[in-house]
Design a protein around this motif. Sequence first.
Motif, mmCIF file in Angstrom:
data_model
loop_
_atom_site.group_PDB
_atom_site.id
_atom_site.type_symbol
_atom_site.label_atom_id
_atom_site.label_comp_id
_atom_site.label_asym_id
_atom_site.label_seq_id
_atom_site.Cartn_x
_atom_site.Cartn_y
_atom_site.Cartn_z
ATOM 1 N N MET A 1 -11.807 -5.986 8.400
ATOM 2 C CA MET A 1 -11.189 -5.773 7.080
ATOM 3 C C MET A 1 -10.038 -4.766 7.187
ATOM 4 S SD MET A 1 -10.859 -4.068 4.101
ATOM 5 C CE MET A 1 -12.065 -2.925 3.471
ATOM 6 N N LYS A 2 -8.997 -5.044 6.451
ATOM 7 C CA LYS A 2 -7.856 -4.129 6.484
ATOM 8 C C LYS A 2 -7.347 -3.886 5.067
ATOM 9 C CE LYS A 2 -3.316 -3.612 8.585
ATOM 10 N NZ LYS A 2 -2.335 -4.217 9.474
ATOM 11 N N LEU A 3 -6.932 -2.662 4.815
ATOM 12 C CA LEU A 3 -6.428 -2.296 3.500
ATOM 13 C C LEU A 3 -4.983 -1.817 3.602
ATOM 14 C CD1 LEU A 3 -7.972 -1.079 0.525
ATOM 15 C CD2 LEU A 3 -6.735 0.816 1.503
ATOM 16 N N SER A 4 -4.151 -2.259 2.675
ATOM 17 C CA SER A 4 -2.759 -1.793 2.668
ATOM 18 C C SER A 4 -2.522 -0.964 1.419
ATOM 19 C CB SER A 4 -1.795 -2.980 2.637
ATOM 20 O OG SER A 4 -2.085 -3.896 3.648
ATOM 21 N N LEU A 5 -1.834 0.147 1.600
ATOM 22 C CA LEU A 5 -1.432 0.955 0.446
ATOM 23 C C LEU A 5 0.068 0.780 0.258
ATOM 24 C CD1 LEU A 5 -3.235 4.387 1.037
ATOM 25 C CD2 LEU A 5 -3.838 2.638 -0.633
ATOM 26 N N VAL A 6 0.467 0.361 -0.915
ATOM 27 C CA VAL A 6 1.882 0.169 -1.206
ATOM 28 C C VAL A 6 2.354 1.326 -2.080
ATOM 29 C CG1 VAL A 6 3.525 -1.270 -2.464
ATOM 30 C CG2 VAL A 6 1.822 -2.332 -0.972
ATOM 31 N N VAL A 7 3.338 2.084 -1.575
ATOM 32 C CA VAL A 7 3.735 3.306 -2.259
ATOM 33 C C VAL A 7 5.249 3.328 -2.534
ATOM 34 C CG1 VAL A 7 3.421 5.811 -2.244
ATOM 35 C CG2 VAL A 7 2.035 4.395 -0.743
ATOM 36 N N PRO A 8 5.677 2.968 -3.740
ATOM 37 C CA PRO A 8 7.109 3.040 -4.046
ATOM 38 C C PRO A 8 7.536 4.496 -4.224
ATOM 39 C CG PRO A 8 5.892 1.772 -5.726
ATOM 40 C CD PRO A 8 4.891 2.504 -4.889
ATOM 41 N N CYS A 9 8.657 4.864 -3.606
ATOM 42 C CA CYS A 9 9.106 6.253 -3.686
ATOM 43 C C CYS A 9 10.570 6.327 -4.094
ATOM 44 C CB CYS A 9 8.998 6.945 -2.328
ATOM 45 S SG CYS A 9 7.417 6.772 -1.544
ATOM 46 N N TYR A 10 10.834 7.074 -5.113
ATOM 47 C CA TYR A 10 12.219 7.335 -5.502
ATOM 48 C C TYR A 10 12.363 8.826 -5.742
ATOM 49 C CZ TYR A 10 16.517 7.292 -8.244
ATOM 50 O OH TYR A 10 17.773 7.539 -8.712
ATOM 51 N N ASN A 11 13.142 9.470 -4.934
ATOM 52 C CA ASN A 11 13.312 10.925 -4.996
ATOM 53 C C ASN A 11 11.971 11.656 -4.976
ATOM 54 O OD1 ASN A 11 15.978 10.353 -5.175
ATOM 55 N ND2 ASN A 11 16.195 10.891 -7.334
#
Length: 314
Positions: A1-11
């Motif tokens: 099993m694998k988990l992905s964390l999606v993290v949008p970053c602006y400044n």
Amino acid sequence: MKLSLVVPCYNEEENVELFFNEVVKSFKKVKFKYEIIFINDGSKDKTIDKLKELSKTSKENIKVINFSRNFGKEAGMYAGLKEATGDYVSIIDADLQQKPSLVLEMLDILEKNLEYDSVAAYQEKRNDPFFKRIFSNLFYKLINKISDVEFVPGASDFRLLKRNMVNAILEMSEYYRFSKGIFSFVGFNTYYLPYVADKRARGESKWSFWGLFKYAIEGIVAFTTTPLRIATFLGIIISGISFIYLIILVTQTLLLGIDVPGYASTLSAVLLLGGIQLFALGIIGEYLGRTYVETKRRPIYIAKEVIDNKKKTK
Ligand code: UDP
Ligand code: MG
């Protein structure tokens, strides 16, 4: 099993490292593999340098998608979902308002209740300013009335999704993205988990009132065509009233002779109708403009580079 964390970053130069450390701390004991996908959404500060540094020094699998300019959080989330390779994918903010440890709680819910395909965190109580709260309540009431897709008040983008739902979302490759609608449109079973958003670790929120207003219009135009009917209804009503008024006027003229004064009523009618016509044209314009842009099939985002430190870890 694998988990992905999606993290949008602006400044988020001051937050990305804090965020990363928090993830590592929370995920220390987990048995599964995980990757963190940071999207640098055209930040004007040193976010990208911090991210590159992290990806170089960290033992964890970090991917950095570096946008060529600011495309907005929606585009960031799409890019992240596209790059994600996990069986489970979570979307989470970089500012630590959303605790990474909650992702583990979400995962637990999905693993124990197989009938659910996603968990969405929602804020039960919000500490928004008075006007923002009123406006947001109004928005949810309105959009739920005129749209077939359900919008859950307070539901955030902070979610954990199963792979099948991620794939369904990726199929929706429209340029004007309104994720609250997209999450509902694709269907599946979502578990709503109440949470309390923390204060932003550093920096400030990118949302202004005007920004939210435009976002609300975006949502309405993207998920219902009901406003287009306003012109039809107004047209029918005004034609009806005008017809009755016309009969009254003709009868009056025939019986009582010509009544010359009428400047005020004429002007009011002209102005009112002019206003209504412009309003209706504006609505058509909103839809037409978006149709125009969608037909160009422009990319949702443009990545300057994608950095993956994977080879180092395996
Ligand atoms: N964000 C982004 N692109 C933007 C604006 C925001 O990627 O154009 C990211 C931001 O870095 C943060 C998340 O989206 O990780 C939420 O933004 P913010 O904290 O400003 O929103 P709020 O928490 O106030 O809703
Ligand atoms: Mg925030």
